[in-house]
Design an enzyme around this catalytic site. Structure first.
Site, mmCIF file in Angstrom:
data_model
loop_
_atom_site.group_PDB
_atom_site.id
_atom_site.type_symbol
_atom_site.label_atom_id
_atom_site.label_comp_id
_atom_site.label_asym_id
_atom_site.label_seq_id
_atom_site.Cartn_x
_atom_site.Cartn_y
_atom_site.Cartn_z
ATOM 1 N N GLY A 73 22.906 16.942 11.032
ATOM 2 C CA GLY A 73 21.621 17.185 11.682
ATOM 3 C C GLY A 73 21.773 17.281 13.183
ATOM 4 O O GLY A 73 22.452 16.465 13.812
ATOM 5 N N GLY A 78 19.670 13.732 15.478
ATOM 6 C CA GLY A 78 21.108 13.992 15.346
ATOM 7 C C GLY A 78 21.722 14.512 16.637
ATOM 8 O O GLY A 78 22.840 14.126 17.009
ATOM 9 N N SER A 317 -1.641 22.004 17.190
ATOM 10 C CA SER A 317 -1.311 20.663 17.662
ATOM 11 C C SER A 317 -2.514 19.734 17.752
ATOM 12 O O SER A 317 -3.617 20.121 18.130
ATOM 13 C CB SER A 317 -0.682 20.771 19.047
ATOM 14 O OG SER A 317 -0.610 19.501 19.623
ATOM 15 N N ARG A 364 -4.558 10.578 11.976
ATOM 16 C CA ARG A 364 -4.510 11.795 11.152
ATOM 17 C C ARG A 364 -5.000 11.583 9.724
ATOM 18 O O ARG A 364 -5.662 12.441 9.155
ATOM 19 C CB ARG A 364 -3.070 12.284 11.101
ATOM 20 C CG ARG A 364 -2.629 12.796 12.434
ATOM 21 C CD ARG A 364 -1.171 13.134 12.447
ATOM 22 N NE ARG A 364 -0.863 13.675 13.769
ATOM 23 C CZ ARG A 364 0.335 14.049 14.149
ATOM 24 N NH1 ARG A 364 1.356 13.943 13.322
ATOM 25 N NH2 ARG A 364 0.524 14.539 15.352
ATOM 26 N N HIS A 448 2.642 17.709 6.610
ATOM 27 C CA HIS A 448 3.221 17.908 7.927
ATOM 28 C C HIS A 448 4.453 17.049 8.179
ATOM 29 O O HIS A 448 5.365 17.438 8.899
ATOM 30 C CB HIS A 448 2.129 17.564 8.947
ATOM 31 C CG HIS A 448 2.567 17.581 10.356
ATOM 32 N ND1 HIS A 448 2.956 18.736 10.983
ATOM 33 C CD2 HIS A 448 2.701 16.604 11.277
ATOM 34 C CE1 HIS A 448 3.292 18.454 12.235
ATOM 35 N NE2 HIS A 448 3.172 17.164 12.421
ATOM 36 N N GLU A 472 13.432 11.530 11.197
ATOM 37 C CA GLU A 472 12.462 11.621 10.092
ATOM 38 C C GLU A 472 13.113 11.316 8.743
ATOM 39 O O GLU A 472 12.443 10.953 7.782
ATOM 40 C CB GLU A 472 11.810 13.017 10.088
ATOM 41 C CG GLU A 472 10.617 13.089 9.164
ATOM 42 C CD GLU A 472 9.856 14.405 9.233
ATOM 43 O OE1 GLU A 472 9.974 15.133 10.249
ATOM 44 O OE2 GLU A 472 9.115 14.699 8.268
ATOM 45 N N ARG A 482 1.900 7.999 10.332
ATOM 46 C CA ARG A 482 2.497 8.104 11.672
ATOM 47 C C ARG A 482 1.451 8.555 12.679
ATOM 48 O O ARG A 482 0.694 9.488 12.411
ATOM 49 C CB ARG A 482 3.649 9.109 11.653
ATOM 50 C CG ARG A 482 4.204 9.377 13.036
ATOM 51 C CD ARG A 482 5.409 10.261 12.989
ATOM 52 N NE ARG A 482 5.137 11.637 12.640
ATOM 53 C CZ ARG A 482 4.621 12.553 13.465
ATOM 54 N NH1 ARG A 482 4.261 12.232 14.687
ATOM 55 N NH2 ARG A 482 4.446 13.797 13.056
ATOM 56 N N LEU A 488 8.788 12.345 17.668
ATOM 57 C CA LEU A 488 9.775 12.707 18.688
ATOM 58 C C LEU A 488 10.281 11.441 19.359
ATOM 59 O O LEU A 488 11.478 11.285 19.634
ATOM 60 C CB LEU A 488 9.146 13.645 19.724
ATOM 61 C CG LEU A 488 8.543 14.954 19.182
ATOM 62 C CD1 LEU A 488 8.081 15.847 20.331
ATOM 63 C CD2 LEU A 488 9.554 15.712 18.324
HETATM 64 C C1 LIG Z 1 4.867 22.117 13.448
HETATM 65 C C2 LIG Z 1 5.248 20.717 13.794
HETATM 66 C C3 LIG Z 1 4.882 20.179 15.011
HETATM 67 C C4 LIG Z 1 5.227 18.870 15.348
HETATM 68 N N1 LIG Z 1 4.839 18.359 16.551
HETATM 69 C C5 LIG Z 1 5.176 17.089 16.874
HETATM 70 C C6 LIG Z 1 4.804 16.541 18.131
HETATM 71 O O1 LIG Z 1 4.173 17.183 18.945
HETATM 72 N N2 LIG Z 1 5.172 15.271 18.404
HETATM 73 C C7 LIG Z 1 5.891 14.505 17.523
HETATM 74 O O2 LIG Z 1 6.215 13.369 17.834
HETATM 75 N N3 LIG Z 1 6.268 15.024 16.338
HETATM 76 C C8 LIG Z 1 5.941 16.280 15.983
HETATM 77 N N4 LIG Z 1 6.327 16.793 14.780
HETATM 78 C C9 LIG Z 1 7.257 16.025 13.933
HETATM 79 C C10 LIG Z 1 8.674 16.155 14.497
HETATM 80 O O3 LIG Z 1 8.860 17.454 14.992
HETATM 81 C C11 LIG Z 1 9.755 15.881 13.472
HETATM 82 O O4 LIG Z 1 9.469 14.720 12.755
HETATM 83 C C12 LIG Z 1 11.092 15.681 14.191
HETATM 84 O O5 LIG Z 1 11.341 16.747 15.061
HETATM 85 C C13 LIG Z 1 12.228 15.532 13.202
HETATM 86 O O6 LIG Z 1 13.422 15.471 13.915
HETATM 87 P P1 LIG Z 1 14.788 15.128 13.206
HETATM 88 O O7 LIG Z 1 15.836 15.136 14.251
HETATM 89 O O8 LIG Z 1 14.632 13.894 12.401
HETATM 90 O O9 LIG Z 1 15.025 16.321 12.162
HETATM 91 P P2 LIG Z 1 15.003 17.920 12.317
HETATM 92 O O10 LIG Z 1 14.617 18.390 13.651
HETATM 93 O O11 LIG Z 1 14.226 18.408 11.142
HETATM 94 O O12 LIG Z 1 16.503 18.314 12.136
HETATM 95 C C14 LIG Z 1 17.161 18.258 10.901
HETATM 96 C C15 LIG Z 1 18.585 18.698 11.094
HETATM 97 O O13 LIG Z 1 19.311 18.410 9.913
HETATM 98 C C16 LIG Z 1 20.057 19.527 9.509
HETATM 99 N N5 LIG Z 1 20.204 19.441 8.058
HETATM 100 C C17 LIG Z 1 19.268 19.102 7.134
HETATM 101 N N6 LIG Z 1 19.804 19.078 5.916
HETATM 102 C C18 LIG Z 1 21.097 19.420 6.062
HETATM 103 C C19 LIG Z 1 22.159 19.567 5.160
HETATM 104 N N7 LIG Z 1 22.021 19.340 3.849
HETATM 105 N N8 LIG Z 1 23.359 19.954 5.660
HETATM 106 C C20 LIG Z 1 23.543 20.178 6.990
HETATM 107 N N9 LIG Z 1 22.562 20.023 7.880
HETATM 108 C C21 LIG Z 1 21.356 19.650 7.426
HETATM 109 C C22 LIG Z 1 19.287 20.717 10.004
HETATM 110 O O14 LIG Z 1 20.128 21.827 10.135
HETATM 111 C C23 LIG Z 1 18.766 20.185 11.341
HETATM 112 O O15 LIG Z 1 19.774 20.370 12.312
HETATM 113 C C24 LIG Z 1 5.962 18.091 14.425
HETATM 114 C C25 LIG Z 1 6.331 18.625 13.194
HETATM 115 C C26 LIG Z 1 5.955 19.917 12.866
HETATM 116 C C27 LIG Z 1 6.297 20.424 11.506
#
Ligand SMILES: Cc1cc2nc3c(=O)[nH]c(=O)nc-3n(C[C@H](O)[C@H](O)[C@H](O)COP(=O)(O)OP(=O)(O)OC[C@H]3O[C@@H](n4cnc5c(N)ncnc54)[C@H](O)[C@@H]3O)c2cc1C
Length: 687
Positions: A73, A78, A317, A364, A448, A472, A482, A488
């Site tokens: 990730g 990540g 948003s 929410r 979401h 997440e 949440r 973030l």
């Molecule tokens: C439209 C939208 C708007 C949002 N706005 C906000 C906001 O304003 N404020 C806020 O706090 N939160 C917001 N969120 C929530 C937030 O964006 C996410 O919870 C957060 O970005 C997740 O980050 P992460 O690093 O955990 O995972 P992600 O950013 O989802 O990254 C996952 C990573 O894992 C990798 N991956 C997954 N499975 C595999 C696999 N099997 N093999 C190899 N790689 C893999 C992917 O390639 C990616 O690099 C929003 C969510 C959405 C959908």
């Protein structure tokens, strides 16, 4: 698991461990031993993190070079972890399935990131952010973790500013912020409607700097399809090169999963199309517990579904709720009128009416449920969409409420509104063809985010030694709901500040014996992946992978969506099992294994979603209470609000994989008690 527990001596627990009386899911699961976090911190809540950082063992810089960590990730969690561990001098292997780490789903985050900076002097503090988050999560999160999250929140902003993240600033140059749901202070830092993108660019640049320095190695377009557990410890992963189809093994001293959320189990969600559960689900099948899988966040402000052929939903948003007022017509007969022709006195600003204290900024889960109720009453707006009821009956319902900026434009002027929200409003206009500066926007709740994920202790380690989980993907700090702008914050807290301090303690236990390519655990994991790929391609049935995904999503939304009942959940479990049977006998996966094959990629993800969906329904069935995003119709107050049962359910439900249900296996439930010493559990009120 070790039998130590949080040392509460000298502290005053506010609640007793709960004792479950009801057993709606009897027959679907086995009860396992109680779960205790062996790394739960002791002492006063405000000292716990400071003490842990100090107590955790150190690794000297020369030894760090000899230790390796796989990070799956490159999102905020990540990416931040890779940059920080690389900077510290460990050898990091970073994986993602996109063509660039920069395209992780975090890039989509719009609204902002919370931090207890109290720049507005409006009464914010670490304690208040902690309190708001525990309350917002409906008292189903672990208080030690949440306090730590609030504590490091301010460091995140400093870190990102130092990286050059262009946060919005006030006229005088100071950082600006705004409010998000569930709070009465202004603590959300933002970069227009592109906060995730800007934060991800910061993390990505920091990571790329380490790539250049030689500490981080990146593997893009590599999908993790299996976890390697050797001699009881997580020691590597099996990946498929998505371009060549090569099945490869990668080993290291520890593995971090930061693979994001699984909201796409519902098919329609605001998540990126590629977001999936495979990395964590494969780890779950290898022994890692999956915690609170049914806790799903349904976001109130998304562009409504317009028909049956959609594959994606779009978020508007939550920041828009700062200035937008949410309403529906008071009278059903006004629902198909142009909203501008509906008199002020004929509008029902239902959130302001029901929750005068928080108004449009209620959390929410609450805003979503009220929007649903308004539409169920027949006061929804926009085109009617076909719905199939629990008994198979068809009905047409308008699923939309207005989010109206008219008053804000009158008060602030169009230019000011444009400056804050222009990219969001442009996006809305492009998708709907309506100009939100002139006509109130239409919104409706959509899936979401997921609060469920792999169970982790205070150190973010799962119950498998050496397997950590961040962002997440873990069951996280958000309890049953949440608060906006906290994902973030959590992802970056985990990646920049928590993991580097906790994984260090684990790595200090090294050097670890090398795991050779011919280690039975490596050979077995690689063979299992190959066999699964071959199986998908050999079934040669008649139904597309997407059709299974869509059907699963419909079942999940209908029975495990915004409102759940025992009857509906039991029905859903049966339907999902039938779907699983059909999938494995009738799916048609096109193409071959030795090249780019999106059908094959999806098949693996959908197979895992089906198993996850079944577990989500069992988890939701077991929890006969309403809390946060989990609303059980059987458990509500007289005025329709969620009703918790702390005496029965104040626990984290951590599920152990026991085998396939089609072979008669039942998941095992381990309960981790939630004991509060710093905050007293109360029925939530935002009125
Ligand atoms: C439209 C939208 C708007 C949002 N706005 C906000 C906001 O304003 N404020 C806020 O706090 N939160 C917001 N969120 C929530 C937030 O964006 C996410 O919870 C957060 O970005 C997740 O980050 P992460 O690093 O955990 O995972 P992600 O950013 O989802 O990254 C996952 C990573 O894992 C990798 N991956 C997954 N499975 C595999 C696999 N099997 N093999 C190899 N790689 C893999 C992917 O390639 C990616 O690099 C929003 C969510 C959405 C959908």
């Amino acid at each position: 698991m070790a039998s130590s527990t949080t040392d509460l001596s000298g502290l005053h627990p506010h609640n007793e461990p709960s004792v479950q009386q009801s057993d709606d899911a009897a027959g679907y699961y086995e009860l396992g031993e109680a779960l205790v976090d062996p790394k739960a911190p002791a002492g006063l809540i405000a000292d716990r993190w400071t003490n842990r950082k100090f107590d955790n063992r150190l690794v000297n810089p020369a030894n760090r070079r000899k230790l390796s960590v796989i990070i799956v990730g490159t999102g905020l969690a990540g990416g931040a972890a890779a940059a920080t561990l690389g900077e510290a001098g460990y050898h990091v292997k970073s994986f993602c399935y996109q063509d660039s780490p920069r395209r992780a789903h975090s890039i989509a985050a719009q609204g902002g990131i919370n931090a207890a900076k109290n720049y507005k002097e409006d009464g914010d503090s670490v304690y208040r952010l902690f309190y708001d988050t525990v309350k917002g999560g409906d008292y189903r999160s672990r208080e030690s973790n949440v306090y730590r999250l609030a504590e490091v929140s301010a460091n995140i902003i400093d870190q990102c500013v130092a990286q050059g993240v262009p946060f919005a600033r006030e006229y005088g140059g100071l950082l600006d912020n705004r409010s998000f749901g569930g709070v009465q202070v202004s603590r959300t830092f933002y970069a227009r409607g592109q906060t995730g993108q800007q934060l991800l660019l910061g993390a990505y640049q920091a990571m790329e700097r380490q790539v250049a320095a030689g500490t981080v190695e990146t593997f893009t377009r590599h999908e993790m399809l299996e976890l390697i557990v050797a001699d009881g410890k997580a020691r590597g992963i099996v990946t498929r090169d998505m371009v060549t189809g090569a099945i490869e093994t990668h080993t290291a001293d520890a593995v971090v999963l930061a693979s994001g959320g699984y909201g796409n189990v519902f098919f329609l969600s605001t998540n990126a199309m590629g977001s999936n559960v495979t990395a964590t689900w494969r780890a779950h099948r290898k022994g890692a517990y999956m915690a609170n899988p049914c806790y799903t966040q349904i976001h109130p402000t998304c562009i409504p579904v317009t028909g049956e052929h959609q594959s994606k939903l779009t978020l508007m948003s939550e920041s828009l709720r700062n200035d937008g007022r949410i309403w529906v017509p008071k009278n059903v007969e006004d629902c198909d009128k142009d909203p501008r022709d509906i008199a002020e006195t004929d509008r029902d600003y239902f959130l302001e009416r029901i929750y005068p204290s928080f108004g449009n900024l209620v959390p929410r889960d609450i805003a979503s449920r009220q929007a649903k109720y308004m539409c169920d009453e027949g006061r929804g707006v926009g085109p009617a969409v076909k719905e199939v009821g629990p008994g198979g009956e068809e009905k047409w319902v308008r699923r939309g409420v207005y989010l109206d900026l008219t008053e804000a434009i009158e008060r602030l002027g169009k230019a000011a509104v444009e400056e804050k929200y222009d990219n969001l409003l442009d996006m809305y206009e492009r998708i709907t063809g309506e100009n939100p500066y002139e006509v109130p926007m239409r919104i409706y709740p959509a899936v979401h985010y997921v609060m469920g994920g792999l169970w982790v202790g205070y150190d973010l380690q799962t119950n498998i030694e050496g397997l950590f989980c961040a962002g997440e993907a873990n069951f996280s700090d958000h309890g049953a709901n949440r608060l906006g702008a906290s994902a973030l914050m959590q992802g970056l807290a985990d990646g920049y500040f928590v993991l580097p301090n906790t994984i260090r303690d684990y790595l200090a236990g090294g050097p670890f014996e090398k795991v050779a390519e011919d280690h039975p655990a490596v050979v077995e994991a690689q063979a299992a992946v190959q066999e699964r790929v071959d199986k998908f391609l050999s079934i040669n049935g008649t139904r597309s992978v997407d059709s299974f995904h869509k059907e699963l999503g419909q079942i999940m939304w209908e029975y495990c969506g915004m409102e759940r009942t025992a009857e509906g959940l039991a029905k859903a479990i049966g339907m999902i099992r039938d779907l699983k049977k059909e999938f494995w006998s009738n799916v048609r996966v096109l193409g071959s294994a030795d090249s780019l094959n999106q059908d094959l990629e999806k098949a693996g993800r959908v197979a895992d979603f089906i198993e996850l969906g079944e577990l989500m329904c069992i988890d939701a069935l077991n929890r006969r209470e309403s809390c946060g995003g989990h609303f059980r119709a059987e458990s509500q107050t007289e005025d329709g609000e969620a009703l918790r049962h702390d005496e029965e359910f104040a626990y984290v439900a951590a599920w152990e994989w026991a085998g396939d249900s089609l072979d008669g296996a039942k998941p095992v439930l381990h309960k981790e008690d939630l004991i509060y010493t710093a905050i007293e559990m109360k029925q939530r009120s935002y009125k």
